[in-house]
Scaffold this motif. Structure first.
Motif, PDB file in Angstrom:
ATOM      1  N   VAL A 151     140.530  -6.904  -0.676  1.00  0.00           N
ATOM      2  CA  VAL A 151     139.496  -6.736   0.347  1.00  0.00           C
ATOM      3  C   VAL A 151     139.942  -5.692   1.370  1.00  0.00           C
ATOM      4  O   VAL A 151     139.148  -4.845   1.804  1.00  0.00           O
ATOM      5  N   ASP A 152     141.218  -5.737   1.753  1.00  0.00           N
ATOM      6  CA  ASP A 152     141.736  -4.737   2.689  1.00  0.00           C
ATOM      7  C   ASP A 152     141.585  -3.329   2.126  1.00  0.00           C
ATOM      8  O   ASP A 152     141.181  -2.400   2.838  1.00  0.00           O
ATOM      9  N   LEU A 153     141.915  -3.147   0.852  1.00  0.00           N
ATOM     10  CA  LEU A 153     141.816  -1.824   0.234  1.00  0.00           C
ATOM     11  C   LEU A 153     140.378  -1.323   0.220  1.00  0.00           C
ATOM     12  O   LEU A 153     140.104  -0.152   0.523  1.00  0.00           O
ATOM     13  N   LEU A 154     139.449  -2.203  -0.132  1.00  0.00           N
ATOM     14  CA  LEU A 154     138.037  -1.810  -0.158  1.00  0.00           C
ATOM     15  C   LEU A 154     137.532  -1.478   1.234  1.00  0.00           C
ATOM     16  O   LEU A 154     136.783  -0.515   1.437  1.00  0.00           O
ATOM     17  N   TRP A 155     137.958  -2.275   2.198  1.00  0.00           N
ATOM     18  CA  TRP A 155     137.454  -2.163   3.566  1.00  0.00           C
ATOM     19  C   TRP A 155     137.993  -0.924   4.272  1.00  0.00           C
ATOM     20  O   TRP A 155     137.268  -0.239   5.003  1.00  0.00           O
ATOM     21  N   LEU A 156     139.267  -0.601   4.075  1.00  0.00           N
ATOM     22  CA  LEU A 156     139.909   0.487   4.808  1.00  0.00           C
ATOM     23  C   LEU A 156     139.804   1.832   4.093  1.00  0.00           C
ATOM     24  O   LEU A 156     140.237   2.853   4.637  1.00  0.00           O
ATOM     25  N   ARG A 157     139.235   1.842   2.885  1.00  0.00           N
ATOM     26  CA  ARG A 157     139.153   3.091   2.129  1.00  0.00           C
ATOM     27  C   ARG A 157     138.354   4.142   2.910  1.00  0.00           C
ATOM     28  O   ARG A 157     137.269   3.872   3.426  1.00  0.00           O
ATOM     29  N   GLY A 158     138.925   5.328   3.008  1.00  0.00           N
ATOM     30  CA  GLY A 158     138.255   6.425   3.707  1.00  0.00           C
ATOM     31  C   GLY A 158     138.586   6.517   5.178  1.00  0.00           C
ATOM     32  O   GLY A 158     138.198   7.485   5.842  1.00  0.00           O
ATOM     33  N   ARG A 159     139.296   5.520   5.714  1.00  0.00           N
ATOM     34  CA  ARG A 159     139.664   5.586   7.123  1.00  0.00           C
ATOM     35  C   ARG A 159     140.753   6.653   7.304  1.00  0.00           C
ATOM     36  O   ARG A 159     141.648   6.784   6.470  1.00  0.00           O
ATOM     37  N   PRO A 160     140.705   7.435   8.383  1.00  0.00           N
ATOM     38  CA  PRO A 160     141.661   8.540   8.523  1.00  0.00           C
ATOM     39  C   PRO A 160     143.099   8.052   8.696  1.00  0.00           C
ATOM     40  O   PRO A 160     143.355   6.924   9.125  1.00  0.00           O
ATOM     41  N   GLY A 161     144.032   8.949   8.389  1.00  0.00           N
ATOM     42  CA  GLY A 161     145.447   8.629   8.540  1.00  0.00           C
ATOM     43  C   GLY A 161     145.913   7.650   7.481  1.00  0.00           C
ATOM     44  O   GLY A 161     145.405   7.602   6.355  1.00  0.00           O
ATOM     45  N   THR A 162     146.907   6.849   7.853  1.00  0.00           N
ATOM     46  CA  THR A 162     147.451   5.825   6.954  1.00  0.00           C
ATOM     47  C   THR A 162     147.311   4.471   7.615  1.00  0.00           C
ATOM     48  O   THR A 162     148.239   3.970   8.264  1.00  0.00           O
ATOM     49  N   PRO A 163     146.114   3.862   7.515  1.00  0.00           N
ATOM     50  CA  PRO A 163     145.913   2.554   8.134  1.00  0.00           C
ATOM     51  C   PRO A 163     146.486   1.442   7.269  1.00  0.00           C
ATOM     52  O   PRO A 163     146.438   1.514   6.035  1.00  0.00           O
ATOM     53  N   VAL A 164     147.059   0.423   7.891  1.00  0.00           N
ATOM     54  CA  VAL A 164     147.499  -0.758   7.157  1.00  0.00           C
ATOM     55  C   VAL A 164     146.834  -1.980   7.762  1.00  0.00           C
ATOM     56  O   VAL A 164     146.558  -2.024   8.966  1.00  0.00           O
ATOM     57  N   ALA A 165     146.543  -2.934   6.913  1.00  0.00           N
ATOM     58  CA  ALA A 165     146.016  -4.214   7.362  1.00  0.00           C
ATOM     59  C   ALA A 165     147.173  -5.198   7.471  1.00  0.00           C
ATOM     60  O   ALA A 165     148.019  -5.283   6.575  1.00  0.00           O
ATOM     61  N   ASN A 173     151.592 -10.764   6.236  1.00  0.00           N
ATOM     62  CA  ASN A 173     151.474  -9.896   5.070  1.00  0.00           C
ATOM     63  C   ASN A 173     150.796  -8.597   5.449  1.00  0.00           C
ATOM     64  O   ASN A 173     150.060  -8.520   6.431  1.00  0.00           O
ATOM     65  N   LEU A 174     151.073  -7.578   4.658  1.00  0.00           N
ATOM     66  CA  LEU A 174     150.651  -6.212   4.968  1.00  0.00           C
ATOM     67  C   LEU A 174     150.062  -5.570   3.714  1.00  0.00           C
ATOM     68  O   LEU A 174     150.541  -5.809   2.606  1.00  0.00           O
ATOM     69  N   THR A 175     149.006  -4.767   3.909  1.00  0.00           N
ATOM     70  CA  THR A 175     148.415  -3.989   2.823  1.00  0.00           C
ATOM     71  C   THR A 175     148.327  -2.534   3.256  1.00  0.00           C
ATOM     72  O   THR A 175     147.782  -2.233   4.318  1.00  0.00           O
ATOM     73  N   ALA A 176     148.855  -1.628   2.427  1.00  0.00           N
ATOM     74  CA  ALA A 176     148.820  -0.197   2.702  1.00  0.00           C
ATOM     75  C   ALA A 176     147.772   0.478   1.812  1.00  0.00           C
ATOM     76  O   ALA A 176     147.374  -0.079   0.786  1.00  0.00           O
ATOM     77  N   PRO A 177     147.318   1.681   2.172  1.00  0.00           N
ATOM     78  CA  PRO A 177     146.240   2.341   1.424  1.00  0.00           C
ATOM     79  C   PRO A 177     146.551   2.635  -0.036  1.00  0.00           C
ATOM     80  O   PRO A 177     145.638   2.736  -0.852  1.00  0.00           O
ATOM     81  N   ASP A 178     147.826   2.783  -0.383  1.00  0.00           N
ATOM     82  CA  ASP A 178     148.164   3.064  -1.784  1.00  0.00           C
ATOM     83  C   ASP A 178     148.186   1.801  -2.634  1.00  0.00           C
ATOM     84  O   ASP A 178     148.518   1.853  -3.824  1.00  0.00           O
ATOM     85  N   GLY A 179     147.820   0.670  -2.034  1.00  0.00           N
ATOM     86  CA  GLY A 179     147.800  -0.597  -2.762  1.00  0.00           C
ATOM     87  C   GLY A 179     149.037  -1.436  -2.556  1.00  0.00           C
ATOM     88  O   GLY A 179     149.050  -2.617  -2.922  1.00  0.00           O
ATOM     89  N   THR A 180     150.087  -0.870  -1.971  1.00  0.00           N
ATOM     90  CA  THR A 180     151.282  -1.656  -1.674  1.00  0.00           C
ATOM     91  C   THR A 180     150.912  -2.828  -0.762  1.00  0.00           C
ATOM     92  O   THR A 180     150.278  -2.641   0.272  1.00  0.00           O
TER      93      THR A 180
END
Length: 385
Positions: A151-165, A173-180
């Motif tokens: 859900v984090d990946l879907l939600w944050l996709r396209g946001r500028p920079g490198t956002p993490v949830a 827990n943490l989710t990064a844009p590359d799926g990590t």
């Protein structure tokens, strides 16, 4: 489709029920939040859960009893959410259940157990129930967590920079844009254990005790030497590791430290380990959710550890912080209902994406939609009303 997501985390203090209108529009999943209700566990049930969780010993009889009582408690929360948030028109319930054991050894998860029998939810609401989400990912070689990462990946996709949830519950827990995606370590688990053991409190509300304390350097260094932090992602943990006995062992040999000093040190531990994880993925923005965001001392410590990195709550982006995980499981239930995968292998380490969970029929049985939906690549939030 109106879906109720049910979630109780590693603090096992309450069941959150969030309702959402969900629909697929091409490769976009649209979510309209309908609100959240929260049902506290009855004190006797919460105490029984605490007494049965590792490292305590328990019996199959007690597991059966808790599976039933937790299932009934989840059912009551679902009935209330359907009545108050959906006007009695919900179509599906997605229940995470209550995690009681996550069998992790190093980077390998062998099994995971969530209780809260979904039959009670189906019987009380008349609705079909998607539940038991984590084991399928584990069977595919994954960690079974953090499942909210999709859900984090879907939600944050396209946001500028490198956002993490970032989710700050009992465990962070943490989710990064590359799926990590991975558990960084304790968020509130050791804070709550210390508040109970040293001050007779269920939690350090607003970080009031920690604010009066001073970080104890030797204790912090001992805590930071925990081998879990050095493991590579993907990795997951829980109260099987970070529990009251773990805290007692960490305090051994330091004499009588004050409750404020211990809590100040544990707050710094959470802030440091989260910040280390954020720096490791070169994040430019942290979007936080979960109960820990209500602790101003913890949030201030995080900001101090992450100069130059924007730290904000998910509330400001339209996803209520307190309800985010419940909404995430509503999304996962919706995907399961439509036969669509609910995992990203980059997040959990699984061999392949999986359709998650099992389905318990409602009063009218199961009438699944025809196959053919497109797996979404982004999540769009829509305003209610």
């Amino acid at each position: 489709m109106r879906v109720i997501g049910l979630m109780s985390g590693t603090s096992y203090d309450a069941i959150d029920a969030a309702a959402a209108d969900l629909r697929l529009d091409g490769d976009t999943l649209e979510l309209r939040p309908l609100g959240m209700v929260s049902e506290a566990y009855a004190p006797g049930l919460r105490d029984a859960l605490a007494a049965a969780l590792p490292p305590a010993a328990t019996s199959l009889a007690e597991v059966c009893r808790l599976d039933t009582l937790v299932g009934r408690a989840f059912a009551a929360a679902a009935v209330r959410a359907d009545r108050e948030l959906c006007g009695g028109r919900a179509e599906l319930v997605a229940s995470h259940g209550q995690t009681v054991y996550h069998w992790a050894e190093g980077n390998t998860v062998h099994g995971t157990l969530q209780i809260g029998q979904p039959a009670w939810i189906a019987e009380a609401t008349g609705l079909p129930v998607a539940a038991d989400f984590r084991p399928r990912d584990v069977a595919a070689g994954g960690q079974g967590a953090p499942l909210v990462s999709l859900v984090d990946l879907l939600w944050l996709r396209g946001r500028p920079g490198t956002p993490v949830a970032l989710n700050l519950g009992g465990i962070a827990n943490l989710t990064a844009p590359d799926g990590t995606a991975f558990d960084t370590g304790p968020a509130c688990a050791l804070l709550d254990a210390a508040a109970a053991a040293l001050a007779g409190l269920s939690r350090d509300t607003d970080g009031a005790l920690a604010a009066r304390g001073t970080v104890h350097g030797p204790l912090l260094r001992r805590l930071l030497a925990e081998p879990y932090y050095a493991l590579d992602a993907p990795k997951t943990t829980g109260k099987e590791l970070f529990h009251a006995g773990y805290l007692r062992a960490a305090l051994a040999g330091f004499g009588e430290l004050s409750a404020p000093d211990v809590l100040a040190t544990l707050t710094r531990l959470t802030a440091r380990t989260v910040a280390d994880a954020v720096r490791a993925v070169a994040a430019t923005e942290v979007i936080a959710s979960g109960g820990g965001t209500r602790n101003p001392v913890l949030m201030a410590a995080l900001r101090a550890e992450l100069p130059g990195v924007a730290l904000r709550s998910s509330d400001g982006l339209g996803l209520p912080s307190a309800a985010k995980e419940a909404y995430a499981f509503a999304v996962l239930g919706f995907l399961t209902w439509h036969g669509l995968p609910g995992t990203d292998p980059a997040s959990t380490g699984a061999r392949h994406p999986s359709v998650l969970g099992s389905l318990t029929p409602g009063r009218d049985g199961l009438r699944l939609p025809p196959r053919g939906g497109t797996r979404p690549v982004r999540l769009a939030l829509r305003r209610s009303g």
